[in-house]
Design an enzyme around this catalytic site. Structure first.
Site, PDB file in Angstrom:
ATOM      1  N   CYS A   2      49.053  -7.793 -19.374  1.00 46.31           N
ATOM      2  CA  CYS A   2      50.322  -8.518 -18.838  1.00 46.31           C
ATOM      3  C   CYS A   2      50.693  -9.323 -20.044  1.00 46.31           C
ATOM      4  O   CYS A   2      50.799  -9.023 -21.080  1.00 46.31           O
ATOM      5  CB  CYS A   2      50.063  -9.288 -17.342  1.00 46.31           C
ATOM      6  SG  CYS A   2      50.353  -8.113 -16.287  1.00 46.31           S
ATOM      7  N   ARG A  27      56.808  -8.132 -16.684  1.00 43.55           N
ATOM      8  CA  ARG A  27      56.259  -7.540 -17.068  1.00 43.55           C
ATOM      9  C   ARG A  27      55.129  -7.798 -15.689  1.00 43.55           C
ATOM     10  O   ARG A  27      54.666  -6.826 -15.435  1.00 43.55           O
ATOM     11  CB  ARG A  27      55.389  -7.570 -18.333  1.00 43.55           C
ATOM     12  CG  ARG A  27      55.978  -7.576 -19.402  1.00 43.55           C
ATOM     13  CD  ARG A  27      55.225  -7.893 -20.295  1.00 43.55           C
ATOM     14  NE  ARG A  27      53.853  -7.402 -20.890  1.00 43.55           N
ATOM     15  CZ  ARG A  27      53.264  -6.943 -21.571  1.00 43.55           C
ATOM     16  NH1 ARG A  27      54.143  -6.228 -22.716  1.00 43.55           N
ATOM     17  NH2 ARG A  27      52.373  -6.199 -20.988  1.00 43.55           N
ATOM     18  N   TRP A  74      47.481  -9.629 -14.567  1.00 43.96           N
ATOM     19  CA  TRP A  74      47.581  -8.585 -13.527  1.00 43.96           C
ATOM     20  C   TRP A  74      45.671  -8.409 -13.567  1.00 43.96           C
ATOM     21  O   TRP A  74      45.594  -7.232 -14.193  1.00 43.96           O
ATOM     22  CB  TRP A  74      48.466  -7.427 -14.380  1.00 43.96           C
ATOM     23  CG  TRP A  74      48.685  -6.352 -14.203  1.00 43.96           C
ATOM     24  CD1 TRP A  74      47.859  -5.250 -13.736  1.00 43.96           C
ATOM     25  CD2 TRP A  74      49.729  -5.483 -12.917  1.00 43.96           C
ATOM     26  NE1 TRP A  74      48.110  -4.310 -13.028  1.00 43.96           N
ATOM     27  CE2 TRP A  74      49.443  -4.332 -12.583  1.00 43.96           C
ATOM     28  CE3 TRP A  74      51.393  -5.623 -12.577  1.00 43.96           C
ATOM     29  CZ2 TRP A  74      50.381  -3.799 -11.667  1.00 43.96           C
ATOM     30  CZ3 TRP A  74      51.694  -5.696 -11.673  1.00 43.96           C
ATOM     31  CH2 TRP A  74      51.560  -4.148 -11.247  1.00 43.96           C
ATOM     32  N   ASN A 100      43.813  -9.279 -22.166  1.00 41.75           N
ATOM     33  CA  ASN A 100      44.424  -7.910 -21.659  1.00 41.75           C
ATOM     34  C   ASN A 100      43.551  -6.629 -22.034  1.00 41.75           C
ATOM     35  O   ASN A 100      42.865  -6.242 -23.117  1.00 41.75           O
ATOM     36  CB  ASN A 100      45.956  -8.245 -22.783  1.00 41.75           C
ATOM     37  CG  ASN A 100      46.698  -8.557 -22.156  1.00 41.75           C
ATOM     38  OD1 ASN A 100      46.817  -9.403 -21.103  1.00 41.75           O
ATOM     39  ND2 ASN A 100      48.181  -9.474 -22.346  1.00 41.75           N
ATOM     40  N   GLY A 101      43.206  -6.052 -21.266  1.00 40.52           N
ATOM     41  CA  GLY A 101      42.712  -4.919 -21.300  1.00 40.52           C
ATOM     42  C   GLY A 101      41.477  -4.813 -21.010  1.00 40.52           C
ATOM     43  O   GLY A 101      41.918  -5.257 -19.905  1.00 40.52           O
ATOM     44  N   GLU A 477      58.155  18.204 -11.750  1.00 42.44           N
ATOM     45  CA  GLU A 477      58.388  16.998 -11.650  1.00 42.44           C
ATOM     46  C   GLU A 477      59.803  17.098 -12.888  1.00 42.44           C
ATOM     47  O   GLU A 477      59.804  16.061 -13.445  1.00 42.44           O
ATOM     48  CB  GLU A 477      56.909  15.801 -12.459  1.00 42.44           C
ATOM     49  CG  GLU A 477      57.461  14.705 -13.287  1.00 42.44           C
ATOM     50  CD  GLU A 477      57.772  13.564 -12.838  1.00 42.44           C
ATOM     51  OE1 GLU A 477      58.078  14.402 -10.695  1.00 42.44           O
ATOM     52  OE2 GLU A 477      57.589  12.574 -12.794  1.00 42.44           O
ATOM     53  N   LYS A 481      62.560  14.710 -13.068  1.00 40.02           N
ATOM     54  CA  LYS A 481      63.214  14.014 -13.765  1.00 40.02           C
ATOM     55  C   LYS A 481      64.450  13.893 -14.922  1.00 40.02           C
ATOM     56  O   LYS A 481      64.910  13.408 -14.576  1.00 40.02           O
ATOM     57  CB  LYS A 481      62.907  13.922 -15.623  1.00 40.02           C
ATOM     58  CG  LYS A 481      60.819  13.126 -15.527  1.00 40.02           C
ATOM     59  CD  LYS A 481      60.969  11.869 -14.927  1.00 40.02           C
ATOM     60  CE  LYS A 481      60.987  11.845 -13.142  1.00 40.02           C
ATOM     61  NZ  LYS A 481      60.141  11.257 -13.216  1.00 40.02           N
ATOM     62  N   GLU A 484      67.318  13.543 -11.744  1.00 38.24           N
ATOM     63  CA  GLU A 484      67.075  12.266 -11.750  1.00 38.24           C
ATOM     64  C   GLU A 484      68.174  11.868 -12.631  1.00 38.24           C
ATOM     65  O   GLU A 484      68.694  10.450 -11.713  1.00 38.24           O
ATOM     66  CB  GLU A 484      65.804  11.608 -11.558  1.00 38.24           C
ATOM     67  CG  GLU A 484      65.303  11.966 -10.410  1.00 38.24           C
ATOM     68  CD  GLU A 484      63.632  11.320 -10.164  1.00 38.24           C
ATOM     69  OE1 GLU A 484      63.452  10.297  -9.832  1.00 38.24           O
ATOM     70  OE2 GLU A 484      62.857  10.796 -11.851  1.00 38.24           O
ATOM     71  N   HIS A 500      61.547  35.999  -5.993  1.00 35.58           N
ATOM     72  CA  HIS A 500      61.881  36.420  -4.231  1.00 35.58           C
ATOM     73  C   HIS A 500      62.560  36.145  -4.600  1.00 35.58           C
ATOM     74  O   HIS A 500      63.215  35.784  -2.814  1.00 35.58           O
ATOM     75  CB  HIS A 500      59.977  36.240  -3.999  1.00 35.58           C
ATOM     76  CG  HIS A 500      59.168  36.686  -4.545  1.00 35.58           C
ATOM     77  ND1 HIS A 500      58.533  38.012  -3.524  1.00 35.58           N
ATOM     78  CD2 HIS A 500      57.688  36.100  -4.829  1.00 35.58           C
ATOM     79  CE1 HIS A 500      57.405  38.408  -3.599  1.00 35.58           C
ATOM     80  NE2 HIS A 500      57.070  37.314  -5.063  1.00 35.58           N
ATOM     81  N   LYS A 599      64.160   2.232  -7.550  1.00 36.63           N
ATOM     82  CA  LYS A 599      62.467   1.998  -7.333  1.00 36.63           C
ATOM     83  C   LYS A 599      61.311   1.958  -6.424  1.00 36.63           C
ATOM     84  O   LYS A 599      60.946   3.217  -6.239  1.00 36.63           O
ATOM     85  CB  LYS A 599      62.584   1.113  -8.818  1.00 36.63           C
ATOM     86  CG  LYS A 599      61.531   0.749  -8.864  1.00 36.63           C
ATOM     87  CD  LYS A 599      61.487   1.823 -10.171  1.00 36.63           C
ATOM     88  CE  LYS A 599      60.000   2.516 -10.879  1.00 36.63           C
ATOM     89  NZ  LYS A 599      58.975   3.411 -11.427  1.00 36.63           N
TER      90      LYS A 599
END
Ligand code: HGA
Length: 604
Positions: A2, A27, A74, A100-101, A477, A481, A484, A500, A599
């Site tokens: 973050c 974020r 985060w 971060n990480g 998927e 995508k 959408e 078929h 979302k």
């Protein structure tokens, strides 16, 4: 993952830090803190919750000083509490740092440090670096950081301050870090928006860079201390563009974040040497006889991939259903059934209700979730976080690949515990998983080719997507995508099912995207491509690098790097995300907020 802000100059550091952190708020985070170099030494204030709680706490004890570091966290290791918030300090409080990480090897480092007498005050992985710095600091902060970093493994952006020095030092590997250049002042941030009120001259640090920032200048070296030259660039981004990291859309930014998201999901959890994974789950895998996957949309397809893996690698019978069906089909559940609920937001009502139904019938429960603190996290017994960071584009991309990675982790975990997966096979898989972030990076370089394919087919009325076994969910998927965000009708089928029925649709106007990567069913997929060709269909193949057969059969080929066939979906879905994106842009669609979609779907 973050927000990070660092400042050395002449302004009130507290104001710069709080202002910068606010600009990174979009974020998402769960706690925040700052450390400022005051005339009385380093002062740290940190609070769980929102920046307003931190600002309120700081307001009560204003900090005077023109050097400081600030962080919005985060949580990945340890709950979002005050002690776990950053900055963390050395025991004498003279050095403070933010991170971060994830430090992957923090447990072994922590044990060694504790054996040497260090006392830990938080549950974070980050705190090990504070204790390491205590040992490596001998007067030169930059050198101390370089030496301490030699001990840690993983992804990080770290920023460090010492009360005796008018400087901040920092380093990055994988997680982003940007230097902002001013006059008589300099800045650091995880992201450009924090810098925009002060400067537009920035240096994007590279992996392995270590920097020293003073009021007057910036010195960059590598981890060995060798000087490194990095060019300063002028960013002409608006605030909105900066929030998108310079990308035109959040979706594209998030597609490009996938290498480090995978690093976050997998990094600290792989134990290649032992052929095991470390998931930190309380659940006993031996208490589970079957799994019911409960999820919707993109998370649903990640779950379907999970079914293939759990059955192949762990011989664990797995049922898969979209949550809105699961809930009403009166599933057969007992106390040895594990309800596996998958959701990015953790708020999807269908998934929550499906989970509740399974629990009412006595199931155990596990969530694979991105959003901390979400309703789902509170309703499951155990959570495997995917650590993808906030996802803003409505069409999910990075959460999907992170969920696939989480499924692979779970399958190995169950496979080893149930004795279904040999240690050598697990080792081989885990080594392959370790390569995934780099491989996805390679796929991202294919964007110009994908854009070319998009240009060729963006006027099509319909698309068909085909794939077999683990690549069937990839086909679903890919079609999702495209639907959408481009509003083009797209259908996906297991390739063997085409004959078929859907084969009736094939003519010279129908582009057919075929997942044709190398694996046990490769030959069968080639036959399906032949069937499409024989009817004049246009084939766009996603194939394994080096496959010379495919270009003879397909009009267009997008190559992805070779990887273990069970992991191929993680690299193969990336060109499909890019294809949907490029087509949507060509058609002038609202990529980040496609019509009719939300979302987080909190209605049934
Ligand atoms: N692993 C660290 C830092 C997580 C992070 O990147 N937060 O923004 C922790 O859990 O504190």
């Amino acid at each position: 993952m973050c927000g990070i802000v660092g400042y050395v100059g002449f302004r009130n550091a507290t104001d710069v830090l709080l202002d910068g952190l606010r600009r990174l708020e979009y974020r998402g985070y769960d706690s925040a803190g700052i450390a400022v170099r005051t005339p009385e030494g380093l002062k740290v204030v940190k609070r769980s919750g929102k920046l307003s709680s931190l600002a309120e706490a700081v307001g009560k004890t204003p900090l005077q000083g023109a050097l400081g570091i600030g962080h919005t966290r985060w949580a990945t290791h340890g709950a979002p509490t005050d002690p776990n918030a950053h900055p963390h300090t050395t025991e004498d409080g003279r050095i403070a740092l933010i991170h971060n990480g994830i430090f992957e090897n923090y447990l072994e480092l922590k044990e060694a440090l504790q054996a040497r007498g260090h006392r830990f005050r938080s549950e974070t992985d980050t705190e090990v670096l504070a204790h390491l710095l205590e040992e490596t600091y001998r007067g030169d902060l930059l050198e101390a950081l370089r030496e301490a970093l030699k001990a840690v493994r993983g992804a990080y952006a770290v920023v460090v301050a010492h009360e005796d020095h008018e400087e901040i030092v920092a380093a990055r590997t994988v997680s982003p870090l940007v230097v902002g250049l001013g006059e008589g002042e300099n800045f650091l941030a995880s992201d450009v928006p924090a810098l925009l009120p002060y400067t537009r001259r920035v240096i994007f640090l590279h992996d392995g860079d270590v920097v020293r920032l003073t009021r007057e200048g910036v010195e960059i070296t590598d981890l060995e201390g060798r000087p490194v030259q990095r060019e300063a660039v002028e960013v002409d981004w608006t605030l909105e563009a900066a929030e998108k990291g310079g990308f035109p859309h959040y979706m594209l930014k998030e597609i490009y974040e996938q290498p480090w998201v995978l690093e976050n999901t997998l990094g600290g959890r792989l134990r290649e040497e032992e052929g095991t994974v470390e998931l930190g789950l309380a659940l006993d895998p031996r208490e589970v006889d079957r799994v019911h996957v409960i999820a919707c949309g993109t998370a649903g397809y990640a779950g379907l991939y999970g079914k293939y893996l759990l059955e192949t690698l762990a011989r664990l019978p797995t049922e898969w259903d979209v949550a809105s069906e699961y809930r009403y089909r009166d599933p057969v559940v007992d106390s040895r059934t594990l309800a596996l609920a998958i959701s990015q937001s953790g708020e999807t009502i269908d998934t929550l209700e499906g989970l509740r139904e399974a629990k009412r019938k006595g199931a155990r429960s596990l969530g694979v979730i991105n959003a901390k603190g979400s309703t789902l996290t509170r309703e499951v017994e155990d959570v495997l976080y995917i650590h993808a960071g906030p996802e803003i584009g409505v069409a999910s991309t990075k959460a999907y690949t992170a969920m696939l990675a989480a499924m692979a982790l779970l399958a190995v975990w169950f496979g080893r515990a149930r004795g279904a997966l040999a240690p050598e096979e697990a080792q081989r898989l885990l080594r392959e998983m370790r390569r995934l972030p780099r491989l996805v990076e390679e796929v991202l370089e294919k964007r110009p080719l994908v854009a070319h394919v998009a240009e060729k087919y963006h006027q099509a009325q319909d698309f068909l997507f085909l794939g077999r076994h683990v690549q069937a969910p990839t086909a679903y998927e890919g079609a999702l995508k495209l639907k959408e965000i481009s509003y083009i009708h797209a259908e996906a089928y297991p390739a063997g099912e085409m004959k078929h029925g859907p084969i009736a649709l094939i003519d010279e106007h129908l582009p057919v995207v075929v997942l044709a990567t190398k694996g046990p069913l490769y030959e069968k997929t080639l036959s399906n491509i032949q069937e499409v060709r024989a009817r004049g269909g246009k084939v766009i193949a996603i194939a394994t690098e080096g496959d010379e057969e495919i270009p003879r059969l397909a009009q267009d080929v997008i190559y992805v790097p070779e990887v273990h066939p069970l992991l191929a979906p993680i690299v193969s879905v990336v060109p499909l995300q890019l294809l949907a994106y490029e087509i949507a842009v060509l058609l002038g669609r609202d990529v980040d907020q496609p019509r009719n979609l939300a979302k987080s779907v909190t209605v049934e």
